[in-house]
Design an enzyme around this catalytic site. Structure first.
Site, short mmCIF file in Angstrom:
data_model
loop_
_atom_site.label_atom_id
_atom_site.label_comp_id
_atom_site.label_asym_id
_atom_site.label_seq_id
_atom_site.Cartn_x
_atom_site.Cartn_y
_atom_site.Cartn_z
N HIS A 1 0.86 -1.18 0.00
CA HIS A 1 0.00 0.00 0.00
C HIS A 1 0.90 1.24 0.00
CE1 HIS A 1 -3.65 2.22 0.46
NE2 HIS A 1 -3.32 2.71 1.63
N GLU B 1 2.90 -1.12 7.98
CA GLU B 1 2.82 -2.10 6.90
C GLU B 1 4.13 -2.89 6.79
OE1 GLU B 1 2.02 -0.58 2.96
OE2 GLU B 1 1.56 -2.60 2.21
N LYS C 1 3.10 4.39 -5.53
CA LYS C 1 2.43 5.65 -5.23
C LYS C 1 3.32 6.87 -5.45
CE LYS C 1 -1.38 4.14 -2.31
NZ LYS C 1 -1.28 2.69 -2.23
N HIS D 1 -1.61 8.49 -4.93
CA HIS D 1 -2.55 7.61 -4.22
C HIS D 1 -3.91 7.79 -4.89
CE1 HIS D 1 -4.91 5.57 -1.35
NE2 HIS D 1 -4.18 5.81 -0.26
N PHE E 1 -8.72 4.33 4.62
CA PHE E 1 -9.05 5.23 5.73
C PHE E 1 -10.21 4.61 6.49
CE2 PHE E 1 -7.23 8.49 2.84
CZ PHE E 1 -6.31 9.03 3.72
#
Lengths: 427, 346
Positions: free
Chosen positions: A322, A333, A350, A355, A414
């Protein structure tokens, strides 16, 4: 049990339109974050983004990008409705059509489901102007004036499922529509849901993926108020797993896939791009504003995906993280990856495309096809200084040549929603 | 695959908290409509004041849309009624509605962003953003309708938020049912939460031709577990969506056939009166005795409508019915069917 395979992929991202542009750029280690061009963002707290290189997603652009697949009457109707102001609608259509064509699906979508992650409605703050009043010194909106206001049909905000509605009509999809809205985990969940429908025999073909754009005033402003984006308006604003990381960069785009049963794909002569082997989802249930610091629920999502795939940790050859480049996400992570998978090559795209929020998992899954296509693991743009808090094998800015058969992708939303998916090389 | 039972339920609606007695109330009562100030005084099915024992802390409300708050209340009520329900690995699948931030925050932001009736991006970037609660963005994220309740109750299992204007919540129920049936989790919560009382949502409904419906709000949650693992209120036998197709008659006919095959004694109809005519016709032609109209009772609650209708069906089973069907027709014109049967009669 049917095995789910991906037979088509389509992408719209800051790296350009189409899978070829996307994979070429990732293979060459290019990044595309830069100053926002399609509106004046010079006075916003966030001024850079992974912006798709399209200034206006209008009818003219759609005619060219869709290659005549949408009728002139339909294009005009969508344009007049005002819906094309929401960039993610057109992006989703273009990506879906590429996937559909690549899979060789033809005109018959009657048996096809649509499992699609969609970002929040885009708010059109300018539409509120005719309704804004001041009563007793405080601002108020005169809602009674709404029906008479000189505004397009799509006022105030686009509806979440407009992109899906357009796709079902364009491709004559006859199956149910599943609009996933699990924030940044939604794209991964949409593809996992598609694979689940195939495995359990509920569907034979699913068009799935995600589209999102928050590169608009409220999207950028709202995220800035939360303190999520990097404060630096520089092309290297997002530096995943780097010691100097200070926030994310917002991106936009779409990635769509055709997922079907392996038997059906082979029977019709389609060449699968990958197998979908496993997936898992969990909830942090920690705080509304921060991820669980020890990554325990991210870890559990990965373990569930491995279990479902019938794989062990050492089978995983690459992890697409991520990797938001935020101070809180990356260490949590990294810890989860290290504890579950040990020393495995990890990268985050990213830094290169931003993102993509609801679409991030889908676009990153498209990046996970690169190892199977070209024996190349994507790099991590702008990752230059190793962080002891992120003690994993981060692939640096340059992509790495490697032949791997199994890849894992993480997406964390989120609000604490975690999703992991595992793909296998089809041979 | 294991048969899946409903082992607990909760609801919050214009009728207050709770689901028991809703079947009888729906048969005999009228809607609890009151003038809605936010919508210029039109009649709406509003949730009455929430009891402190279930409601969220005032500080937390700043992070929440109305739908998220109602979802939290329904989830808390469920666990209060059945404290023995596990939490850590429990799944959670929820139909959620559109974004719904506080209108006062929006008004403050807009005032700071306009210059002589024109939206000014520069002013928005400074005065506009600074005028509103920095947590406003959390109110706009509709997956938080699920996340706030999961955080509050410690639910860490598999999960998904599915956007719904009616039938999407049936998909959420179907996913929860599959997660339990396949062994992915031993318990799962499923339902929907939404409010059609937000002025933007109401404006959209009116533009879509639903000016004659009564807007409502609410939430309902069901707890699912494998049959035989605890006290069962009903077996969740059917959960399916018949999508809107190019030829609308095909969708209606497939839904009608499915409902006939299920053979319910009673059909609870969650269909907006504005365009729910086709669903009414289906419900009336399945050969059952009774059709109960839930949407006129609860108002158009969008993502909550399927879940509220399902808890009514659950109540009817407690009253003695053996098989109760739910037919959902939301503004997206998809049709959803839920079938509940009393344990032992499947």
């Amino acid at each position: 049990m049917s095995r789910a395979v991906i037979t088509g992929c389509g992408i719209v991202s800051a790296l350009g339109l189409g899978t070829r542009a996307f994979w070429n750029a990732l293979s060459e280690g290019r990044a595309a974050v830069g100053p926002i061009r399609h509106f004046d963002a010079s006075k916003l707290p966030t001024r850079v983004a992974g912006e798709v290189p399209v200034l206006e997603t209008n009818g003219t652009w759609l005619r060219e990008a869709l290659g005549g697949h949408l009728s002139e009457v339909a294009i005009e109707a969508w344009e007049q409705s005002g819906a094309l102001r929401d960039r993610k609608i057109g992006f989703g259509w273009v990506a879906a059509l590429e996937a559909w064509r690549q899979a060789g699906c033809g005109d018959d979508g009657q048996d096809t489901w649509l499992s699609m992650a969609l970002g929040l409605e885009q708010a059109f703050l300018e539409d509120f102007g005719p309704l804004l009043r001041k009563e007793g010194g405080r601002p108020s909106i005169d809602w009674a004036a709404e029906s008479g206001a000189p505004l397009p049909r799509v006022r105030f905000r686009s509806r979440i499922d407009l992109c899906a509605e357009g796709l079902t009509s364009m491709l004559r999809l006859g199956g149910p529509v599943i609009p996933h809205v699990s924030a940044c985990a939604a794209g991964t969940l949409a593809v996992a849901h598609a694979a689940s429908l195939i495995e359990r025999g509920a569907a034979t073909r699913v068009l799935c993926g995600a589209s999102d754009s928050m590169v608009n005033p409220l999207g950028l402003g709202g995220m800035s108020r939360l303190g999520a984006p990097s404060p630096r308006a520089e092309p290297d604003a997002c530096r995943p797993f780097d010691r100097r990381r200070d926030g994310l960069v917002i991106g936009e785009g779409a990635a769509m896939f055709v997922v079907e049963s392996e038997e059906r794909a082979l029977a019709r002569g389609a060449l699968p791009l990958a197998r979908i082997l496993g997936w898992g989802s969990t909830q942090d249930a920690y705080r509304a504003t921060a991820p669980l610091p020890d990554g325990a629920m991210a870890k559990r999502a990965m373990q569930q995906a491995l279990k479902r795939a019938g794989l062990s940790a050492r089978d995983i050859g690459y992890v697409n993280a991520h990797g938001t480049g935020t101070p809180l996400n990356d260490p949590a992570e990294a810890r989860a990856i290290r504890e579950v998978l040990g020393h495995v090559p990890v990268s985050s795209i990213k830094g290169a495309v931003g993102h993509l929020m609801a679409a991030s998992g889908a676009v990153e899954l498209a990046a996970c096809l690169l190892p199977f296509q070209r024996d190349c693991l994507p790099g991590t743009a702008h990752h230059r200084e190793r962080d002891p808090e992120c003690d994993i094998d981060v692939i640096g800015e340059r992509p790495r040549e490697a032949h791997v058969d199994t890849v894992l992708s993480n997406s964390f939303g989120f609000g604490g929603q975690n999703a992991t998916i595992i793909l296998g090389r089809w041979s | 695959m294991r048969p899946v039972a409903v082992v607990a339920a909760s609801a919050v609606s214009a009728r207050g908290l709770g689901w028991r007695g809703l079947g009888q109330a729906l048969r005999t009562g009228t809607s609890a409509a009151t003038p809605c100030e936010a919508l210029g005084g039109i009649l709406a099915a509003q949730v009455p004041a929430l009891p402190a024992a279930q409601d969220v802390e005032p500080r937390q409300r700043k992070l929440m849309s109305r739908g998220a708050r109602l979802s939290c209340v329904a989830a808390r009520q469920l666990f209060q009624e059945m404290p023995s329900l596990p939490r850590e690995e429990t799944g959670f699948f929820l139909g959620v509605g559109a974004s719904g931030g506080a209108v006062e925050e929006l008004e403050a932001m807009l005032e700071g962003s306009f210059s002589e009736a024109h939206f000014d991006v520069g002013r928005f970037g400074t005065a506009g953003l600074n005028a509103c609660n920095p947590l406003f963005a959390f109110q706009l994220m509709n997956n938080y309708t699920l996340c706030h309740a999961a955080i509050r109750e410690g639910l860490r299992g598999p999960n998904a938020a599915i956007f719904s204007r009616g039938a999407g919540t049936v998909l959420a129920l179907a996913e929860a049912r599959y997660a339990v049936a396949s062994g992915e989790c031993e318990t799962a919560l499923a339902g929907g939460a939404d409010s059609a009382l937000h002025p933007v949502t109401w404006a959209e409904l009116r533009r879509d031709g639903y000016a004659s419906v009564m807007p409502g709000e609410g939430a309902a949650v069901l707890a699912l577990a494998p049959q035989g693992t605890g006290s069962s209120l009903a077996i969740l036998e059917r959960c399916e969506v018949h999508p809107r197709r190019q030829q609308i008659d095909l969708s209606l006919e497939s839904a009608r056939r499915s409902l006939i095959a299920f053979n319910p004694e009673v059909v609870v109809l969650a269909a907006s009166s504005g365009r729910g005519g086709s669903a009414h016709e289906i419900a009336a032609t399945v050969g059952t005795g009774a059709v109960l109209q839930a949407s006129e009772f609860f108002g158009e609650t969008l993502a909550a409508s399927a879940a509220l209708a399902t808890v009514v069906a659950l109540d009817l089973l407690q009253e003695g019915a053996l098989r109760v069907g739910v037919l959902v027709a939301g503004p997206d014109e998809s049709l959803g069917i839920v079938g509940l049967v009393r344990e032992g009669t499947s």
